[in-house]
Design an enzyme around this catalytic site. Structure first.
Site, short mmCIF file in Angstrom:
data_model
loop_
_atom_site.label_atom_id
_atom_site.label_comp_id
_atom_site.label_asym_id
_atom_site.label_seq_id
_atom_site.Cartn_x
_atom_site.Cartn_y
_atom_site.Cartn_z
NE ARG A 1 -2.76 0.63 3.43
CZ ARG A 1 -2.14 1.27 4.42
NH1 ARG A 1 -1.74 2.52 4.26
NH2 ARG A 1 -1.92 0.67 5.56
CE1 TYR B 1 -12.20 9.39 -19.13
CE2 TYR B 1 -12.29 9.68 -16.74
CZ TYR B 1 -12.43 8.88 -17.86
OH TYR B 1 -12.82 7.58 -17.71
CG ASP C 1 -5.43 13.66 -17.57
OD1 ASP C 1 -4.65 13.01 -18.28
OD2 ASP C 1 -6.56 13.23 -17.24
CE LYS D 1 -8.40 5.40 -20.57
NZ LYS D 1 -8.71 6.76 -20.21
C1 LIG Z 1 -9.37 7.35 -19.10
C2 LIG Z 1 -8.97 8.69 -18.65
C3 LIG Z 1 -8.95 9.02 -17.28
C4 LIG Z 1 -9.40 8.05 -16.21
O1 LIG Z 1 -8.53 6.98 -16.11
P1 LIG Z 1 -8.93 5.52 -15.55
O2 LIG Z 1 -7.67 4.75 -15.67
O3 LIG Z 1 -10.07 5.00 -16.38
O4 LIG Z 1 -9.37 5.72 -14.12
C5 LIG Z 1 -8.52 10.28 -16.93
N1 LIG Z 1 -8.14 11.19 -17.85
C6 LIG Z 1 -8.16 10.92 -19.16
C7 LIG Z 1 -7.72 11.97 -20.13
C8 LIG Z 1 -8.58 9.68 -19.62
O5 LIG Z 1 -8.60 9.41 -20.93
#
Ligand SMILES: *Cc1c(COP(=O)(O)O)cnc(C)c1O
Length: 384
Positions: free
Chosen positions: A51, A105, A177, A202
């Protein structure tokens, strides 16, 4: 003495590996142990425990992520949303105010709109693509500004240099992000961002087979987020750490292919008579093309296509594709296609979608790593 930093592909393969290698293993083993013998007394956050992200598997992955982002510190989380929520809760402190790019998002937007206010924070949405008037949005409680490298699905590119300058001028934490860009195409810390978050689900992992997130940044704010994560509990399991580390080894190779394929498919679609408009920052017709060229070394694999016709026509076109898979998410080696009005943005009213520029006839394509001739042929036949 040569102190040139190894290239990104070399770092993606080798950075973070323990020295000496563990039993000579070329790959960092999965340390499937939740308990480790405590050789000597130490600080809480240094105890070896999954953790706390302190097992050898976690530490090696963190070092690789830091090397790719040019960060002082980086670590993985159980999902992109775990990275985002932990980072925002940490950045806002008590009764904080957040400046959040409009059109982020969906999960991030929901968290900011519904959860943060419930917890005593406030949020103002702003257009990060147009500089000017941002000062008027500041309050005495403003602590952070949060944007995305490119928006989904229209691939708008924020004025990142202006966002960073604004944050510095007003003592705000600048958070980005960078899921859509990846460190291959854009390294926001070099530009002056304090913290970078990713959905590693992703591109970073790239094989559509795990959920994970990443936080990377300057030491002090990143360490604060890590210590918050240590209590909130959104750590990444060791097996998933191993898979993410494996995925990262080919990140630069894959991104090169995503960049090339998406640009070629975007050009083909833009010239096609059945297409109304293509949104891709690599095209000179994109409103932020010059900015993208300045900031990014490639524009990644996501593009949006408005077809001539209505929602039913777009839906039918999507179903005629045979290589591209109809489905949500993005960033894997396989090409995915979805209709935002019926998927990622279906909770909005048609008027709200229209205001964002997301028509019923819009398709989002996450261009994969297949042979581009096959992808073009697939779209050509479906557009037929
Ligand atoms: C998919 C995505 C998220 C969320 O991520 P998860 O791994 O599904 O929790 C956040 N920001 C962007 C730009 C995304 O494409």
């Amino acid at each position: 003495m040569n102190d040139r930093q190894p290239g990104l592909q070399t770092r993606a393969i080798h950075a973070g590996a323990p020295s000496p290698r563990i039993a000579g293993a070329v790959n960092v083993p999965i340390f499937q142990s939740s308990v480790f013998e405590q050789a000597r007394a130490g600080a809480y956050h240094d105890i070896v425990y999954p953790r706390l992200s302190t097992t050898p598997t976690h530490l090696a992955l963190g070092r690789k992520l830091a090397a790719l982002e040019g960060a002082d510190l980086a670590f993985a989380t159980s999902s992109g949303m775990a990275a985002i929520t932990t980072t925002l809760l940490c950045a806002l402190g008590e009764r904080g105010h957040l400046l959040l790019q409009d059109n982020t998002y969906g999960g991030t937007h929901w968290f900011a709109q519904h959860d943060l206010p419930r917890l005593g924070h406030s949020v103002t949405f702003f257009d990060a693509t147009e500089q000017g008037g941002w000062e008027r949005l500041l309050t005495a409680q403003t602590r952070a500004v949060y944007v995305e490298a490119m928006t989904n699905p229209l691939t708008k590119v924020a004025d990142h240099a202006a966002v960073v300058a604004f944050a510095k001028a007003h003592g705000l934490l600048a958070i980005i992000d960078a899921t859509f860009a990846t460190p291959v195409n854009f390294r926001p810390l070099e530009l002056g961002y304090d913290l970078v978050v990713h959905s590693a689900t992703k591109y970073l992992n790239g094989h559509s087979d795990l959920a994970a997130g990443v936080v990377a940044g300057r030491r002090e704010p990143t360490e604060r987020v890590l210590h918050a994560l240590n209590h909130f509990g959104g750590c990444l399991d060791a097996h998933a750490c191993f898979l993410l580390d494996r995925g990262l080894k080919t990140l630069p190779l894959r991104m090169q292919k995503h960049n090339d394929n998406a640009l070629q498919l975007a050009r083909f679609l833009e010239d096609h008579a059945a297409i109304e408009r293509v949104h891709y920052p690599g095209l000179p017709s994109h409103p932020h093309h010059d900015r993208a060229r300045l900031l990014f070394s490639g524009c990644s694999g996501v593009l949006a296509v408005a077809i001539k016709g209505d929602g039913d026509d777009a839906e039918a076109l999507m179903r005629r594709l045979s290589i591209a898979i109809v489905g949500p998410s993005l960033g894997g080696v396989e090409t995915l296609v979805s209709r935002p009005a019926a998927l990622s943005h279906m909770s909005l009213s048609p008027q709200e979608r229209a205001a964002l520029g997301i028509g019923d006839n819009l398709l989002r394509v996450s261009v994969g790593c297949e042979d581009i001739a096959d992808l073009i042929e697939d779209f050509e036949r479906a557009l037929g």
